[in-house]
Each structure stands twice: as structure tokens, then as C-alpha cells.
Design a protein around this motif. Structure first.
Motif, PDB file in Angstrom:
ATOM      1  N   LEU A 109      -9.984 -11.478 -27.476  1.00  0.00           N
ATOM      2  CA  LEU A 109     -10.966 -10.412 -27.625  1.00  0.00           C
ATOM      3  C   LEU A 109     -10.789  -9.358 -26.528  1.00  0.00           C
ATOM      4  N   PRO A 110     -10.394  -8.131 -26.914  1.00  0.00           N
ATOM      5  CA  PRO A 110     -10.221  -7.084 -25.913  1.00  0.00           C
ATOM      6  C   PRO A 110     -11.512  -6.278 -25.716  1.00  0.00           C
ATOM      7  N   LEU A 111     -11.698  -5.784 -24.499  1.00  0.00           N
ATOM      8  CA  LEU A 111     -12.816  -4.880 -24.223  1.00  0.00           C
ATOM      9  C   LEU A 111     -12.359  -3.956 -23.106  1.00  0.00           C
ATOM     10  N   GLN A 112     -12.698  -2.653 -23.209  1.00  0.00           N
ATOM     11  CA  GLN A 112     -12.285  -1.716 -22.178  1.00  0.00           C
ATOM     12  C   GLN A 112     -13.465  -0.880 -21.724  1.00  0.00           C
ATOM     13  N   GLU A 113     -13.622  -0.729 -20.420  1.00  0.00           N
ATOM     14  CA  GLU A 113     -14.574   0.228 -19.861  1.00  0.00           C
ATOM     15  C   GLU A 113     -13.779   1.448 -19.447  1.00  0.00           C
ATOM     16  N   VAL A 114     -14.184   2.610 -19.952  1.00  0.00           N
ATOM     17  CA  VAL A 114     -13.420   3.834 -19.696  1.00  0.00           C
ATOM     18  C   VAL A 114     -14.267   4.818 -18.893  1.00  0.00           C
ATOM     19  N   SER A 115     -13.673   5.438 -17.895  1.00  0.00           N
ATOM     20  CA  SER A 115     -14.316   6.579 -17.259  1.00  0.00           C
ATOM     21  C   SER A 115     -13.264   7.659 -17.060  1.00  0.00           C
ATOM     22  N   VAL A 116     -13.711   8.914 -16.994  1.00  0.00           N
ATOM     23  CA  VAL A 116     -12.785  10.039 -16.895  1.00  0.00           C
ATOM     24  C   VAL A 116     -13.123  10.855 -15.654  1.00  0.00           C
ATOM     25  N   GLY A 117     -12.105  11.284 -14.922  1.00  0.00           N
ATOM     26  CA  GLY A 117     -12.338  12.106 -13.744  1.00  0.00           C
ATOM     27  C   GLY A 117     -11.310  13.217 -13.626  1.00  0.00           C
ATOM     28  N   LEU A 118     -11.649  14.211 -12.810  1.00  0.00           N
ATOM     29  CA  LEU A 118     -10.709  15.263 -12.440  1.00  0.00           C
ATOM     30  C   LEU A 118     -10.400  15.067 -10.967  1.00  0.00           C
ATOM     31  N   GLU A 119      -9.099  14.990 -10.638  1.00  0.00           N
ATOM     32  CA  GLU A 119      -8.751  14.622  -9.277  1.00  0.00           C
ATOM     33  C   GLU A 119      -7.529  15.374  -8.772  1.00  0.00           C
ATOM     34  N   ILE A 120      -7.372  15.360  -7.464  1.00  0.00           N
ATOM     35  CA  ILE A 120      -6.113  15.768  -6.853  1.00  0.00           C
ATOM     36  C   ILE A 120      -5.135  14.618  -7.092  1.00  0.00           C
ATOM     37  N   PRO A 121      -3.932  14.902  -7.612  1.00  0.00           N
ATOM     38  CA  PRO A 121      -3.036  13.779  -7.957  1.00  0.00           C
ATOM     39  C   PRO A 121      -2.536  13.040  -6.723  1.00  0.00           C
ATOM     40  N   PRO A 122      -2.504  11.689  -6.781  1.00  0.00           N
ATOM     41  CA  PRO A 122      -1.821  10.941  -5.719  1.00  0.00           C
ATOM     42  C   PRO A 122      -0.353  11.391  -5.662  1.00  0.00           C
ATOM     43  N   LYS A 123       0.264  11.229  -4.496  1.00  0.00           N
ATOM     44  CA  LYS A 123       1.625  11.737  -4.270  1.00  0.00           C
ATOM     45  C   LYS A 123       2.616  11.236  -5.335  1.00  0.00           C
ATOM     46  N   ALA A 124       2.607   9.911  -5.612  1.00  0.00           N
ATOM     47  CA  ALA A 124       3.581   9.353  -6.558  1.00  0.00           C
ATOM     48  C   ALA A 124       3.372   9.942  -7.954  1.00  0.00           C
ATOM     49  N   VAL A 125       2.118  10.211  -8.300  1.00  0.00           N
ATOM     50  CA  VAL A 125       1.820  10.775  -9.623  1.00  0.00           C
ATOM     51  C   VAL A 125       2.264  12.236  -9.685  1.00  0.00           C
ATOM     52  N   ALA A 126       1.961  12.996  -8.641  1.00  0.00           N
ATOM     53  CA  ALA A 126       2.350  14.414  -8.602  1.00  0.00           C
ATOM     54  C   ALA A 126       3.859  14.561  -8.748  1.00  0.00           C
ATOM     55  N   GLU A 127       4.614  13.723  -8.036  1.00  0.00           N
ATOM     56  CA  GLU A 127       6.078  13.793  -8.106  1.00  0.00           C
ATOM     57  C   GLU A 127       6.556  13.590  -9.544  1.00  0.00           C
ATOM     58  N   ARG A 128       5.988  12.580 -10.195  1.00  0.00           N
ATOM     59  CA  ARG A 128       6.476  12.244 -11.535  1.00  0.00           C
ATOM     60  C   ARG A 128       6.037  13.255 -12.594  1.00  0.00           C
ATOM     61  N   LEU A 129       4.900  13.930 -12.373  1.00  0.00           N
ATOM     62  CA  LEU A 129       4.423  14.931 -13.336  1.00  0.00           C
ATOM     63  C   LEU A 129       4.867  16.347 -12.957  1.00  0.00           C
ATOM     64  N   ASN A 130       5.734  16.466 -11.938  1.00  0.00           N
ATOM     65  CA  ASN A 130       6.163  17.787 -11.463  1.00  0.00           C
ATOM     66  C   ASN A 130       4.987  18.674 -11.110  1.00  0.00           C
ATOM     67  N   LEU A 131       3.980  18.116 -10.433  1.00  0.00           N
ATOM     68  CA  LEU A 131       2.807  18.901 -10.055  1.00  0.00           C
ATOM     69  C   LEU A 131       2.824  19.164  -8.549  1.00  0.00           C
ATOM     70  N   ASP A 132       2.101  20.179  -8.158  1.00  0.00           N
ATOM     71  CA  ASP A 132       1.948  20.509  -6.747  1.00  0.00           C
ATOM     72  C   ASP A 132       0.604  19.945  -6.281  1.00  0.00           C
ATOM     73  N   PRO A 133       0.640  18.905  -5.424  1.00  0.00           N
ATOM     74  CA  PRO A 133      -0.626  18.263  -5.042  1.00  0.00           C
ATOM     75  C   PRO A 133      -1.523  19.194  -4.228  1.00  0.00           C
ATOM     76  N   GLU A 134      -0.981  20.346  -3.786  1.00  0.00           N
ATOM     77  CA  GLU A 134      -1.800  21.291  -3.034  1.00  0.00           C
ATOM     78  C   GLU A 134      -2.670  22.137  -3.959  1.00  0.00           C
ATOM     79  N   LYS A 135      -2.222  22.332  -5.214  1.00  0.00           N
ATOM     80  CA  LYS A 135      -3.029  23.218  -6.052  1.00  0.00           C
ATOM     81  C   LYS A 135      -3.276  22.704  -7.469  1.00  0.00           C
TER      82      LYS A 135
END
Lengths: 253, 253
Positions: A109-135
Motif C-alpha cells: 500500500l503506497p501513500l505519499q505526502e506532498v508539499s511544494v516550495g520555491l527555493e534557491i537551488p542547492p549547489k548539486a541541483v543548480a549544476e545539473r539543471l544549468n542554473l545560476d544559484p545566485e539568481k
């Protein structure tokens, strides 16, 4: 029997003996370990030494910590997490997402609690998404996933904000769409790179997932690319070792 | 600062504070942790409490055990083990096998110690090779692999004896063949199933691989199938978490 030339500490000899019993199945998952006094007598050591041996096996993930009750042999039953398949388009259906289908297929039986946020990307995430963590910012969908009502894994998906803006990716609840959320906005993942690190949990992960002592985790980071080769998502999953077998099926070429 | 309502043990507060310093990079890999006396004074606790905190962080794999010397922050530099690629036929060359090429490509020095045995198959291996553990035997090629002269992983490959008999698979040394050993006998792997379990090492694994306390391992089991769909090999690799990032590149379908 210990001999004079055995350089192991006394508690290690007791731990080795119990470990062997577990490996041979003489002590099976769920079994209660014999009382300290009994083990002390049968090994000819002090109760303090027995306690050290039991703590050692608990740190190795073989015994429950058993406060109050006796310690028991931990079950190593694991769900198969088929990572080369579970996000295939056919596994996203109208009534359940890929993960829920994967768990249901195995009779749980699966169950998921979901929440959504807007954030400054962590460094490893920014690198992989080609994002600038400063802006640049990211939309993060955080999920705490349960199987049969037990906390099972933490999975956080990060999307570039300009990709997610105004789409179903912003909905703060579990959303099931045939083909998956990214496909529904025309950005289906066509290539994925998985990076897996094996480590001990942080304190926060231990408490969120209710991890017994001696339970390592896989930190699984999946980067998804769309048909144009652009990164559209990074998913970071913390998968406790006592609950998962990670499975990949590969064609050799 | 600890408050009256903080239910954590004293040593946990000290450990949390040091863990935060490591996560923020204030204490970097290779740095020596401040002396016990200094930490005791700055946290207003006993040296015994400091020692407990340091042991906790060592169990989590964040600090070296530092006998004699001071404890240092452990490096988490890991080699990328590209599991979807490393056994592709092009990665087996005449002068090095797939694993050696993988390590050399990343600028490191590979070395393998190989031994060969004939054995009764372990249960998990027999199941995957469709063998009868009561009467069939397997050829096992055991490898202890070093990178830059440091023990790196243990990888044991099991083959049905009737497949390996009289072939290069029986040679008790490292053998490099273009396309790989199985291809050279007309049984190239065309499909592979990888199963990964995350667990603490056994005592034997710890000592063979020189694992510091708090170092979990991936037990990676790869079953290879030939063009007729018959299982030809099971490879069991013990990969320490502090030395590996497992990498898979996948096409979504």
C-alpha cells in the motif's frame, strides 16, 4: 573456543559467534536474542561484555535496539525498486503515479505526502539543471513516501522555475497524469542519469524515516533530460538500505 | 545554545554542532578536529562527553578514528563507477579489461589480484544461474581490486562450470581480451540485471577492504544473459560507499 593467540577483544568473539548464528539462520528474523545473563554464562564473559557485543551487532544493522524489550534479529525484507522501469511512461497512469504503481504491483500500500516550495537551488541541483544559484530559483516537490503506513523514502524533485510556472507541477498535492507530469507539459524525460551514493543517514533523515541504528541509505540523484537534451528535473531520493533493493535492467551494447 | 526544553543528550548537542561545521565546510576534509580539551571548554561539557560525540560522528563516517593522532574530517571523494557502460564491449580491450579501463579513464591506477576456484554455488547465485546447488558446481573468479594501491572493491564472478570448462575463464590471472572473456567464447552478455543492496559490511569485508568505522557498502549483484536469454554469469561486487558513486545512464521509453 577462544585461544591464547586470539587477538580479538572478548566482545568481538561474542559478536562473531552471534553473527554466525544469524548468517546460518539459527537466529532468524524476528527471533529474540537470548537474555544477557544466559549469553554471559554460555560464553564465560561478563554481562558488560555481552552488552558491548549486542551494541556492535546493532550498529551493523543486524539487531533491533530493543529498548525495554529484548533485542530481536532484524528482518531484511526489501522492496524491489526497479529504477530502469519505474518512470517509464506506461507506469504513469490516470489513477496513480509511477511510484504508487510500482509499490502496488508488489502487493503493498503506497501513500505519499506532498508539499511544494520555491527555493534557491542547492549547489548539486543548480549544476545539473544549468542554473545560476545566485539568481535562478527552483520549484521543489517534496514527498515523504510510506509503504504499508511505514515511512519508506524521501523523494524531492527540483524543476527550473520557468519550466514549472503555471503548470500542474506547482500543485501542492499528489497528481497522477497518464505519462507523467513532465510529459503533460510537453517536456517528457527521454534520457536519465542516475548517481548513487552510499552513506550513513544524517540525523534529520534518521528521524524522518524512523531508521534503526546501523541503517545506511542510498542517496539517489536522478537528472532527467527532455528530447532536446535540456535538463528538466533533478530528483533526490533518500532510500534506506533495510527497505530497498535497487534494480536496473540493461541492454548491453 | 542548549535550553531547558532541549531533550537531546549532551553529547548529541556537541555532535550536532560539529556536524553542522562539517556540512558548512568550516571543518573541511583533512582538517584535524580541535583537541578534546578545547571542545570540552567551548561547549561547557566534560571530555568524556566530547569523546562520545566524536565517536558518534566516527560511526556516521564523518571522522577518521584517528588512533594516536587527532581525528580528522574524512574525504568523501569518490570514483564514478559507470555501471551502464563499464562492461560494454568497446570497454574491453586487448591490454586492459573493462574495469581497468574505467579506472584509467579517470586518471587512476588500477590493479587486480585474481584467483580462481571451483565451488558449490551460493543459494542466490544458483537461483540466478538456474543451477541445482545439490549437484552443479560453479567456476568463481575472485578479484580484489586496488585503485592507486588502496583496496577498492571485491568482485567475484560465478560461471556455470560446463560453460567455463577448458576456456580462458579458468585462467588464474587477470586476462584482457577485446570484447571481454565471455564474448571470446561466444557467450557475450547482451542483457544484464543489476540488484543493489545497501548494508553495513561484514567483519571480513571490513578487514579485506580496510574500511573505517561507519562505512556502509553496496552489494552489487549483476546477472548477465547471452543472446539466447540464458544466464551466463553472476558477478557480486562489494563496493564501499566512501569510494564509489554508482552511475547509470538510461534511455527512457
Amino acid at each position: 573456543m577462544p585461544t591464547g593467540s586470539d587477538s580479538r577483544a572478548l566482545y568481538e568473539r561474542v559478536a562473531d559467534s552471534l553473527r554466525t548464528s544469524i548468517e546460518r539462520g539459527e537466529l532468524a528474523p524476528g527471533d529474540t536474542v537470548p537474555p544477557e545473563q544466559e549469553l554471559a554464562e554460555s560464553h564465560g564473559v561478563s554481562r558488560q561484555t555481552v552488552r558491548q557485543a549486542l551494541q556492535q551487532l546493532t550498529n551493523e544493522g543486524l539487531l533491533s535496539s530493543g529498548r525495554g524489550r529484548g533485542r530481536t534479529v532484524r528482518s531484511q525484507a526489501r522492496l524491489r525498486w526497479r529504477l530502469s522501469h519505474f518512470e517509464s511512461q506506461g507506469n504513469h497512469t490516470a489513477d496513480a503515479d509511477a511510484w504508487a504503481n510500482e509499490v502496488q504491483d508488489q502487493g503493498h500500500l503506497p501513500l505519499q505526502e506532498v508539499s511544494v516550495g520555491l527555493e534557491i537551488p542547492p549547489k548539486a541541483v543548480a549544476e545539473r539543471l544549468n542554473l545560476d544559484p545566485e539568481k535562478d530559483i527552483v520549484v521543489v516537490r517534496r514527498r515523504l513516501r510510506y509503504v504499508d503506513d511505514v515511512p519508506f523514502q524521501v523523494a524531492d524533485s527540483y524543476f527550473p522555475e520557468d519550466l514549472a510556472r503555471g503548470t500542474a507541477l506547482m500543485q501542492p498535492k499528489n497528481v497522477s497524469v497518464p505519462g507523467g507530469l513532465l510529459a503533460s507539459i510537453g517536456r517528457a524525460q527521454t534520457r536519465m542519469v542516475d548517481e548513487i551514493q552510499i552513506r550513513m543517514p544524517t540525523k534529520d533523515e534518521s528521524s524522518r524515516l524512523g531508521l534503526p541504528a546501523g541503517t545506511p541509505v542510498a542517496e539517489h540523484m536522478r537528472t532527467g533530460y527532455d528530447a532536446d537534451g535540456l535538463p528538466v528535473r533533478v530528483m533526490v531520493t533518500i532510500a534506506p538500505g533495510d527497505r530497498h533493493t535497487l534494480v536496473y535492467e540493461l541492454d548491453a551494447s
